[in-house]
Design a protein around this motif. Structure first.
Motif, short mmCIF file in Angstrom:
data_model
loop_
_atom_site.label_atom_id
_atom_site.label_comp_id
_atom_site.label_asym_id
_atom_site.label_seq_id
_atom_site.Cartn_x
_atom_site.Cartn_y
_atom_site.Cartn_z
N LEU A 37 0.83 -1.20 0.00
CA LEU A 37 0.00 0.00 0.00
C LEU A 37 0.87 1.25 0.00
N ASN A 38 0.36 2.29 -0.63
CA ASN A 38 1.08 3.56 -0.63
C ASN A 38 1.03 4.18 0.76
N PRO A 39 2.02 5.01 1.10
CA PRO A 39 1.98 5.69 2.41
C PRO A 39 0.71 6.52 2.55
N LEU A 40 0.30 6.71 3.79
CA LEU A 40 -0.90 7.48 4.09
C LEU A 40 -0.75 8.91 3.60
N GLN A 41 -1.73 9.39 2.82
CA GLN A 41 -1.68 10.75 2.29
C GLN A 41 -2.57 11.66 3.15
N TYR A 42 -2.01 12.80 3.55
CA TYR A 42 -2.76 13.76 4.34
C TYR A 42 -3.32 14.86 3.42
N PRO A 43 -4.45 15.44 3.76
CA PRO A 43 -5.00 16.54 2.96
C PRO A 43 -4.03 17.71 2.94
N GLU A 44 -3.99 18.40 1.82
CA GLU A 44 -3.09 19.54 1.70
C GLU A 44 -3.47 20.63 2.70
N GLY A 45 -2.44 21.21 3.30
CA GLY A 45 -2.67 22.29 4.26
C GLY A 45 -3.02 21.82 5.65
N SER A 46 -3.13 20.50 5.86
CA SER A 46 -3.47 20.02 7.20
C SER A 46 -2.24 20.05 8.09
N MET A 47 -2.44 20.36 9.36
CA MET A 47 -1.35 20.43 10.32
C MET A 47 -1.21 19.08 11.00
N VAL A 48 -0.25 18.27 10.53
CA VAL A 48 -0.02 16.96 11.13
C VAL A 48 1.47 16.77 11.37
N ARG A 49 1.77 16.02 12.40
CA ARG A 49 3.18 15.69 12.66
C ARG A 49 3.62 14.59 11.69
N PRO A 50 4.88 14.61 11.27
CA PRO A 50 5.35 13.52 10.41
C PRO A 50 5.25 12.18 11.13
N ALA A 51 4.73 11.19 10.43
CA ALA A 51 4.52 9.86 11.03
C ALA A 51 5.70 8.96 10.67
N THR A 52 6.34 8.44 11.68
CA THR A 52 7.44 7.49 11.49
C THR A 52 6.99 6.13 12.00
N PRO A 53 7.04 5.10 11.15
CA PRO A 53 6.57 3.77 11.60
C PRO A 53 7.43 3.24 12.73
N LEU A 54 6.78 2.74 13.79
CA LEU A 54 7.51 2.17 14.91
C LEU A 54 8.17 0.85 14.53
N TYR A 55 7.48 0.08 13.72
CA TYR A 55 8.00 -1.23 13.31
C TYR A 55 7.95 -1.33 11.78
#
Length: 202
Positions: A37-55
């Protein structure tokens, strides 16, 4: 009367045989048909922290996949572990116990200059194989590996380090160095050696 007797016998056969022996497809091999699957895409302009996979999923060599054991039944429609040969089971058990007795658990220590080290007692070749297996499970990129010495160059957070295993008798020490063979930053070395210690396979 005969219909009731026939139905009773049929139910008895099914209950004695069990679903597992009839080998119906129960979906346990569906993982073989999964797709990436492709990485999760966030809506443009949304304020989210970068997600780093734990495992993060480890990268598996295609050759290893092709030669992996087939854990399925004879019909190939459900997951099934092979039954071990009794003699082989005893031999593996004895060999495993001897190897475990030969290799100690790693210990986080420091040398006289407070450089972090990982101390492991036992056979150097086996310890080195455990080290390489642990690095693989941590998803650190192996840049180069020495053929004559227990040395491996790895990339961690875009920085290149050299892991060296040195031995005195049956005592082995794993240390982290910079590319110029100077000791790596103490905190960086401690973090990497702690990861190896926590994920040690033995």
């Amino acid at each position: 009367m005969q219909l009731r007797l026939g139905l009773t016998l049929a139910l008895s056969v099914f209950s004695l045989a069990g679903c597992s022996s009839l080998a119906f497809n129960n979906g346990t091999l569906d993982y073989k048909d999964t797709t990436e699957l492709n990485p999760l895409q966030y809506p443009e302009g949304s304020m989210v922290r970068p997600a780093t996979p734990l495992y993060p999923a480890p990268t598996v060599d295609q050759l290893a996949i092709e030669h992996a054991p087939k854990l399925e039944n004879q019909k190939g429609n459900r997951f099934s572990l092979p039954r071990p040969d009794e003699n082989q089971e005893h031999a593996i058990s004895d060999a495993g116990q001897a190897e475990e007795a030969a290799i100690s658990r790693p210990q986080l220590v420091t040398d006289g200059n407070q450089n972090p080290l990982l101390k492991i007692d036992g056979n150097s070749a086996t310890i080195w194989q455990y080290t390489l297996a642990t690095l693989s499970s941590l998803n650190h990129t192996v840049v180069a590996q020495s053929k004559n010495r227990y040395e491996v160059t790895v990339k961690v957070d875009q920085q290149t380090y050299i892991l060296k295993l040195s031995s005195v008798g049956s005592s082995n020490s794993l240390a982290v160095f910079n590319a110029d063979n100077s000791f790596a930053d103490k905190q960086t070395a401690a973090d990497l050696l702690t990861q190896i210690y926590q994920n040690w396979p033995a």
